[in-house]
Design a protein around this motif. Structure first.
Motif, PDB file in Angstrom:
ATOM      1  N   GLN B  27       0.873  -1.181   0.000  1.00 46.40           N
ATOM      2  CA  GLN B  27       0.000   0.000   0.000  1.00 46.40           C
ATOM      3  C   GLN B  27       0.907   1.227   0.000  1.00 46.40           C
ATOM      4  OE1 GLN B  27      -3.622   0.816   0.335  1.00 46.40           O
ATOM      5  NE2 GLN B  27      -2.691   2.822   0.002  1.00 46.40           N
ATOM      6  N   ASP B  28       0.723   2.091  -0.980  1.00 45.79           N
ATOM      7  CA  ASP B  28       1.527   3.317  -1.033  1.00 45.79           C
ATOM      8  C   ASP B  28       1.336   4.162   0.212  1.00 45.79           C
ATOM      9  OD1 ASP B  28       2.828   5.783  -2.139  1.00 45.79           O
ATOM     10  OD2 ASP B  28       0.781   6.477  -1.872  1.00 45.79           O
ATOM     11  N   ILE B  32       0.157  10.505   0.179  1.00 44.56           N
ATOM     12  CA  ILE B  32      -0.574  11.350   1.121  1.00 44.56           C
ATOM     13  C   ILE B  32       0.379  12.290   1.856  1.00 44.56           C
ATOM     14  CG2 ILE B  32      -0.623   9.778   3.136  1.00 44.56           C
ATOM     15  CD1 ILE B  32      -3.676  10.676   3.347  1.00 44.56           C
ATOM     16  N   ALA B  35       1.119  15.024  -0.595  1.00 42.91           N
ATOM     17  CA  ALA B  35      -0.101  15.828  -0.759  1.00 42.91           C
ATOM     18  C   ALA B  35      -0.276  16.804   0.399  1.00 42.91           C
ATOM     19  CB  ALA B  35      -1.313  14.912  -0.884  1.00 42.91           C
ATOM     20  N   LYS B  36      -0.151  16.316   1.604  1.00 42.04           N
ATOM     21  CA  LYS B  36      -0.326  17.186   2.776  1.00 42.04           C
ATOM     22  C   LYS B  36       0.766  18.267   2.826  1.00 42.04           C
ATOM     23  CE  LYS B  36      -2.523  13.772   5.866  1.00 42.04           C
ATOM     24  NZ  LYS B  36      -3.844  14.314   6.159  1.00 42.04           N
ATOM     25  N   LEU B  44      -0.001  23.674  -5.555  1.00 43.73           N
ATOM     26  CA  LEU B  44      -1.120  22.872  -6.048  1.00 43.73           C
ATOM     27  C   LEU B  44      -0.608  21.530  -6.563  1.00 43.73           C
ATOM     28  CD1 LEU B  44      -4.145  23.342  -6.319  1.00 43.73           C
ATOM     29  CD2 LEU B  44      -3.744  24.224  -8.634  1.00 43.73           C
ATOM     30  N   PHE B  45      -0.970  20.461  -5.886  1.00 40.87           N
ATOM     31  CA  PHE B  45      -0.527  19.102  -6.262  1.00 40.87           C
ATOM     32  C   PHE B  45      -1.527  18.589  -7.290  1.00 40.87           C
ATOM     33  CE2 PHE B  45       0.163  14.556  -4.440  1.00 40.87           C
ATOM     34  CZ  PHE B  45       1.107  14.282  -5.418  1.00 40.87           C
ATOM     35  N   LYS B  46      -1.143  18.637  -8.556  1.00 40.92           N
ATOM     36  CA  LYS B  46      -2.110  18.418  -9.626  1.00 40.92           C
ATOM     37  C   LYS B  46      -2.153  17.000 -10.167  1.00 40.92           C
ATOM     38  CE  LYS B  46      -3.727  21.189 -12.334  1.00 40.92           C
ATOM     39  NZ  LYS B  46      -4.387  22.193 -13.164  1.00 40.92           N
ATOM     40  N   GLU B  47      -1.056  16.272 -10.042  1.00 40.98           N
ATOM     41  CA  GLU B  47      -1.046  14.933 -10.645  1.00 40.98           C
ATOM     42  C   GLU B  47      -0.052  14.040  -9.934  1.00 40.98           C
ATOM     43  OE1 GLU B  47      -0.547  14.872 -14.933  1.00 40.98           O
ATOM     44  OE2 GLU B  47      -0.295  12.695 -14.967  1.00 40.98           O
ATOM     45  N   CYS B  48      -0.359  12.764  -9.946  1.00 43.12           N
ATOM     46  CA  CYS B  48       0.560  11.771  -9.402  1.00 43.12           C
ATOM     47  C   CYS B  48       0.487  10.545 -10.294  1.00 43.12           C
ATOM     48  CB  CYS B  48       0.147  11.426  -7.978  1.00 43.12           C
ATOM     49  SG  CYS B  48       1.109  10.096  -7.295  1.00 43.12           S
ATOM     50  N   ARG B  49       1.627   9.982 -10.617  1.00 42.93           N
ATOM     51  CA  ARG B  49       1.638   8.757 -11.425  1.00 42.93           C
ATOM     52  C   ARG B  49       2.400   7.662 -10.705  1.00 42.93           C
ATOM     53  NH1 ARG B  49       2.849  10.601 -17.710  1.00 42.93           N
ATOM     54  NH2 ARG B  49       1.345  12.308 -17.723  1.00 42.93           N
ATOM     55  N   PHE B  50       1.850   6.459 -10.740  1.00 40.58           N
ATOM     56  CA  PHE B  50       2.585   5.264 -10.343  1.00 40.58           C
ATOM     57  C   PHE B  50       3.040   4.573 -11.621  1.00 40.58           C
ATOM     58  CE2 PHE B  50      -0.504   5.666  -6.861  1.00 40.58           C
ATOM     59  CZ  PHE B  50       0.326   5.573  -5.760  1.00 40.58           C
ATOM     60  N   PRO B 156       9.616   5.350   2.802  1.00 37.56           N
ATOM     61  CA  PRO B 156       8.889   6.527   3.296  1.00 37.56           C
ATOM     62  C   PRO B 156       9.684   7.430   4.251  1.00 37.56           C
ATOM     63  CG  PRO B 156       7.405   4.674   3.179  1.00 37.56           C
ATOM     64  CD  PRO B 156       8.779   4.139   2.852  1.00 37.56           C
ATOM     65  N   ASP B 157      10.348   6.860   5.254  1.00 33.63           N
ATOM     66  CA  ASP B 157      11.106   7.703   6.199  1.00 33.63           C
ATOM     67  C   ASP B 157      12.124   8.585   5.483  1.00 33.63           C
ATOM     68  OD1 ASP B 157       9.801   6.183   8.005  1.00 33.63           O
ATOM     69  OD2 ASP B 157      11.572   5.553   9.130  1.00 33.63           O
TER      70      ASP B 157
END
Lengths: 255, 255
Positions: B27-28, B32, B35-36, B44-50, B156-157
């Motif tokens: 799970q990614d 988030i 984004a936060k 402005l966070f407009k797009e995200c691609r995996f 993540p860290d």
């Protein structure tokens, strides 16, 4: 599910539409469900995009992804409110008239009848001309398919139900086998040996994921995927031998 | 952080690189956080691609997204193993030589010295020529910036620490205010009135998210975002009055 008899596996892309994820308000729950479902069907899930409820962005994503992948799934933006613009954007992306689908209209009002001429639910019956409906066993307003694009709800329960009902339309393939080993070493200590094993077994995809931040142990999770279970097991034996040679603990774990 | 004085807010895109998410294995957790963080900076966070660990896919994503957004963040694929191909793909995307960055090399071996000529960690010092390093306070191997693309770790860290250390390079803007109301109605019952309120207040973004599947109450979460807190409060009052008129319970909730 239709069996895909070509050598190349079917591919999939998801387009997750909605401001709520990109604004950091909501943790996405749809991608992992789609990912697991595609893996089960033997369909290669190659790309996923999160975009805003923005007509230009939706049109761009559809236009770029539809020719590239066997299947494109969109989620979100097909409700009755002002921010639900996905269906119209999909119509524009395919240069199709955007009109009422009478069967969708009927289904939408099948359980709770239309209340007035202004009942906003009728907006959910507007679709690109030629849309093939996708059943919604939960809240009745259907999704739809146009070409290779499947337009689904964003609410996870409904999205999942729609994805399951449309599965017979997808042409899947062989499911890949997978196994995993946890090796208690820094990734860099095993990288060179691992590279050699990967070279010897190009048909096994070896993924290497450091886990020390989670477990506080200096570990790396090695994931092996292939259509050939025997070859995975050969790779596993080589990895276990490598760990022993280098002096690191290793054990098979759940993937 | 640099203050962005133009009228248009800076925009951001994230490219999450790695087979582990698209295969349904993980799970990614990065989107988030990004984004936060962007919301806090007024970007402005407009797009995200995996996308997969696939050179062609990485080059395409960089080439498409770098000209479109103020900032592009990539995560993943900068470790020492065979599946870490992000840095070289970024060099190819910008048509730059891929060479050893001496400062990165020094930092990588600053805590645990190089063990041999073959120490795989040296691979993490290979970067596009002209890369500006991004500090990694956790495991030392730096990320890097090339043009408007920021290449970060996937763990993540480490990704989070890198994003925080590079923040002074970003040109942010005003943070939007946001508030939310939970209204215990089917979305379709309030859609028409809501559409009118949205028309009267185009500067307030009104998002509508059905929640009944979560709470088992027939509810909709309405989210209001704007640079103008007064106007949000006006919209809130109108929404509360609408709910009362239509006979539905409504209350302000945490966003």
């Amino acid at each position: 599910m239709v069996q895909n008899n070509s050598k190349l596996p079917s591919t999939a892309c998801a387009i997750i539409i909605g401001n709520e994820i990109l604004s950091g308000q909501t943790q996405d729950a749809n991608v992992i469900f789609i990912a697991k479902h595609m893996a089960k069907l033997g369909i290669l899930f190659k790309e996923c995009r999160f975009i805003q409820d923005d007509e230009a962005q939706i049109i761009t994503a559809i236009t770029e992804c539809s020719p590239k992948y066997s299947y494109v799934f969109t989620t979100g933006g097909i409700g009755p409110t002002h921010d639900d613009i996905t269906s119209m954007a999909v119509a524009k992306a395919f240069n199709l008239p955007f009109t009422r689908n009478n069967e969708a209209f009927k289904r939408i009002f099948s359980v709770v009848p239309q209340r007035s001429e202004e009942d906003s639910r009728q907006l959910m019956a507007n679709m690109p001309e030629g849309a093939i409906l996708i059943d919604n066993p939960i809240s009745h307003a259907p999704g739809f398919q146009i070409n290779n694009v499947f337009v689904l709800a964003g609410v996870p329960d409904i999205m999942q139900a729609m994805l399951l009902t449309l599965t017979p339309r997808l042409s899947g393939g062989q499911q890949r086998h997978s196994k995993a080993i946890l090796c208690l070493a820094f990734e860099s200590r095993i990288a060179n040996d691992l590279r050699e094993i990967q070279k010897e077994h190009p048909n096994v995809e070896i993924g290497s994921y450091p886990t020390w931040h989670i477990s506080k142990e200096k570990g790396v999770k090695l994931v092996f995927k292939s259509f050939d279970l025997n070859e995975i097991e050969t790779v596993e034996r080589k990895v276990m031998a490598m760990a022993e040679k280098l002096g690191y603990q290793a054990e098979e774990i759940e993937i």
